[in-house]
Design a protein around this motif. Structure first.
Motif, PDB file in Angstrom:
ATOM      1  N   GLU A   1      10.534 -31.808  10.046  1.00  0.00           N
ATOM      2  CA  GLU A   1      10.507 -31.015   8.804  1.00  0.00           C
ATOM      3  C   GLU A   1      11.717 -30.080   8.724  1.00  0.00           C
ATOM      4  O   GLU A   1      12.292 -29.875   7.657  1.00  0.00           O
ATOM      5  CB  GLU A   1       9.190 -30.236   8.697  1.00  0.00           C
ATOM      6  CG  GLU A   1       8.078 -31.159   8.220  1.00  0.00           C
ATOM      7  CD  GLU A   1       6.678 -30.700   8.570  1.00  0.00           C
ATOM      8  OE1 GLU A   1       6.531 -29.627   9.184  1.00  0.00           O
ATOM      9  OE2 GLU A   1       5.741 -31.446   8.233  1.00  0.00           O
TER      10      GLU A   1
ATOM     11  N   ARG B   1      14.642 -32.060   7.600  1.00  0.00           N
ATOM     12  CA  ARG B   1      14.539 -32.284   6.149  1.00  0.00           C
ATOM     13  C   ARG B   1      15.006 -31.041   5.378  1.00  0.00           C
ATOM     14  O   ARG B   1      15.758 -31.143   4.409  1.00  0.00           O
ATOM     15  CB  ARG B   1      13.065 -32.607   5.832  1.00  0.00           C
ATOM     16  CG  ARG B   1      12.809 -32.998   4.427  1.00  0.00           C
ATOM     17  CD  ARG B   1      11.314 -33.251   4.225  1.00  0.00           C
ATOM     18  NE  ARG B   1      11.049 -33.422   2.820  1.00  0.00           N
ATOM     19  CZ  ARG B   1      11.107 -34.574   2.188  1.00  0.00           C
ATOM     20  NH1 ARG B   1      11.388 -35.670   2.838  1.00  0.00           N
ATOM     21  NH2 ARG B   1      10.894 -34.648   0.895  1.00  0.00           N
TER      22      ARG B   1
ATOM     23  N   ASP C   1      18.233 -30.843   2.903  1.00  0.00           N
ATOM     24  CA  ASP C   1      18.028 -30.470   1.510  1.00  0.00           C
ATOM     25  C   ASP C   1      18.966 -29.315   1.125  1.00  0.00           C
ATOM     26  O   ASP C   1      19.608 -29.331   0.066  1.00  0.00           O
ATOM     27  CB  ASP C   1      16.555 -30.067   1.340  1.00  0.00           C
ATOM     28  CG  ASP C   1      16.181 -29.918  -0.115  1.00  0.00           C
ATOM     29  OD1 ASP C   1      16.695 -30.698  -0.930  1.00  0.00           O
ATOM     30  OD2 ASP C   1      15.387 -29.007  -0.439  1.00  0.00           O
TER      31      ASP C   1
ATOM     32  N   LEU D   1      16.597 -37.406   2.640  1.00  0.00           N
ATOM     33  CA  LEU D   1      15.622 -36.480   3.217  1.00  0.00           C
ATOM     34  C   LEU D   1      14.583 -37.261   4.033  1.00  0.00           C
ATOM     35  O   LEU D   1      13.853 -38.081   3.469  1.00  0.00           O
ATOM     36  CB  LEU D   1      14.918 -35.676   2.115  1.00  0.00           C
ATOM     37  CG  LEU D   1      15.821 -34.865   1.176  1.00  0.00           C
ATOM     38  CD1 LEU D   1      14.978 -33.970   0.267  1.00  0.00           C
ATOM     39  CD2 LEU D   1      16.829 -34.017   1.954  1.00  0.00           C
TER      40      LEU D   1
ATOM     41  N   GLN E   1      11.279 -38.201   6.478  1.00  0.00           N
ATOM     42  CA  GLN E   1       9.847 -37.846   6.541  1.00  0.00           C
ATOM     43  C   GLN E   1       9.336 -38.130   7.945  1.00  0.00           C
ATOM     44  O   GLN E   1       9.627 -39.199   8.480  1.00  0.00           O
ATOM     45  CB  GLN E   1       9.031 -38.799   5.667  1.00  0.00           C
ATOM     46  CG  GLN E   1       9.331 -38.771   4.231  1.00  0.00           C
ATOM     47  CD  GLN E   1       8.228 -38.023   3.506  1.00  0.00           C
ATOM     48  OE1 GLN E   1       7.575 -37.158   4.100  1.00  0.00           O
ATOM     49  NE2 GLN E   1       8.018 -38.331   2.243  1.00  0.00           N
TER      50      GLN E   1
END
Ligand code: TYM
Length: 330
Positions: free
Chosen positions: A155, A158, A162, A174, A176
């Motif tokens: 996370e 990500r 971003d 991005l 997951q």
């Protein structure tokens, strides 16, 4: 436009490959490689955040590669490589570090846990998840199969991606995290409140993929359980039995409710025997393949091919990042 979505994962060689690594990461990759463009590597740079014996580390890296393949990672379907052979990854990591705040990095649960009782922890322990972000982002990974303990790091990757995209323009996909529904966190057999980990602290609680059949059976038969003799999944009140159910459902073809039904009127001894037999024969089959592979020249060819592809992609991403950041002459 990408044709296939990409999956990527890595394991750090700080100890032997464990049953937790196999269920949490490798086994998922074996399935996903049929559908996705797959990347799997040995995260040897990550191992350096804690002191290592260089000779042992070198041997372990090779063992990990052979173990990946023995577990079913197919070199024709997956790109297999050693992280430290890709020199662009630490370079990308540095550029990402400059887009990460100290607060973000120091909020990572693993960092907090590992730095808590060690006043002399390395800076690498803090930047560890950013190096992991570089591992993930350089090749436009869509999905990262990991155990639940690594979810927060994915996370963070990500979030960093971003932020970079918003500030400098589209640069990264991005990613997951992908965690399995069963067996997300295999627990220590002796202390089922703790994660089964590579550390040598719990020799009877951790199953290594290199353990003998006899050792695996012994460890499972002696696994800590409660005393109410009911085989039911209840992580909170029955962590030991729930952990064995997680292992059994991950390695066999019965769901947890099916296992509960099968062992409805049985004692813990009988259930443990089943899990011990299932686990030890599963690992024994993998070890047979491993023994054939470990001394073959094939490994070098696989790694050469893997690092070539990985380096090409990382170089491209590094050049793109530099350009976006203004680190270019023209
Ligand atoms: P590591 O080496 O601690 O663990 C490797 C993978 O195994 C999973 N795992 C478990 N899953 C279930 N139950 C357990 N008891 C268990 N123990 C470990 C972990 O969640 C992980 O998926 N930082 C990573 C390595 C890494 C990485 C990456 C992973 C470096 N770069 C990029 C994915 C993508 C690590 O230390 O994992």
């Amino acid at each position: 436009m990408k044709e296939k979505k990409k999956v990527l994962t890595g394991i750090k060689p700080t100890g032997e490959v464990t049953l937790g690594n196999y269920i949490g990461a490798i086994k998922q990759m074996v399935k996903l490689q049929n559908e996705y463009e797959s990347y799997i590597f040995v995260a040897d740079l990550h191992a350096l955040t804690i002191p290592q014996n260089p000779k042992e580390l070198k041997e372990r890296i090779k063992k990990f590669i052979a173990m990946y393949i023995a577990c079913g990672i197919d070199p024709d379907k997956s790109t297999i490589y050693i992280q430290s052979e890709n020199e662009y990854i630490p370079a990308i990591s540095y550029l990402l570090e400059c887009s990460t705040t100290y607060g973000e990095a120091s909020r990572m649960i693993q960092f907090k846990e590992k730095s808590k009782n060690n006043a002399n922890f390395s800076v690498g322990l803090l930047t560890y998840p950013i190096l992991m972000a570089a591992d993930i982002l350089y090749c436009d990974t869509d999905l990262v199969p990991v155990g639940i303990d690594q979810k927060q790091h994915v996370e963070l990757a990500r979030n960093i991606a971003d932020r970079f995209n918003k500030k400098y323009g589209e640069t990264f996909i991005l990613p997951q995290p992908l965690t399995t529904t069963e067996g997300v966190k295999i627990k220590d057999l002796k202390d089922p409140l703790k994660k089964m980990s590579k550390s040598e602290e719990s020799p009877t609680g951790v199953i290594s993929m290199f353990d003998t059949k006899e050792d695996i059976i012994k460890k499972i038969m002696k696994a800590t359980t409660d005393s109410d003799n009911i085989i039911k999944y209840d992580m909170e009140n029955k962590p030991g039995i729930s952990n064995l159910l997680n292992i059994a459902t991950s390695l066999g073809n019965l769901s947890i409710p099916e296992l509960e039904k099968k062992f409805e009127n049985c004692g813990y001894g009988e259930f443990k025997k089943y899990v011990a037999e299932l686990t030890s024969s599963h690992i024994e089959n993998i070890q047979k393949k491993y023994n054939k592979l470990i001394n073959s020249d094939e490994l070098d060819n696989i790694l050469n091919k893997g690092i070539k592809k990985s380096t090409k992609l990382a170089k491209e991403k590094y050049e793109l990042m530099k350009k976006k950041l203004g680190l270019c002459r023209n």
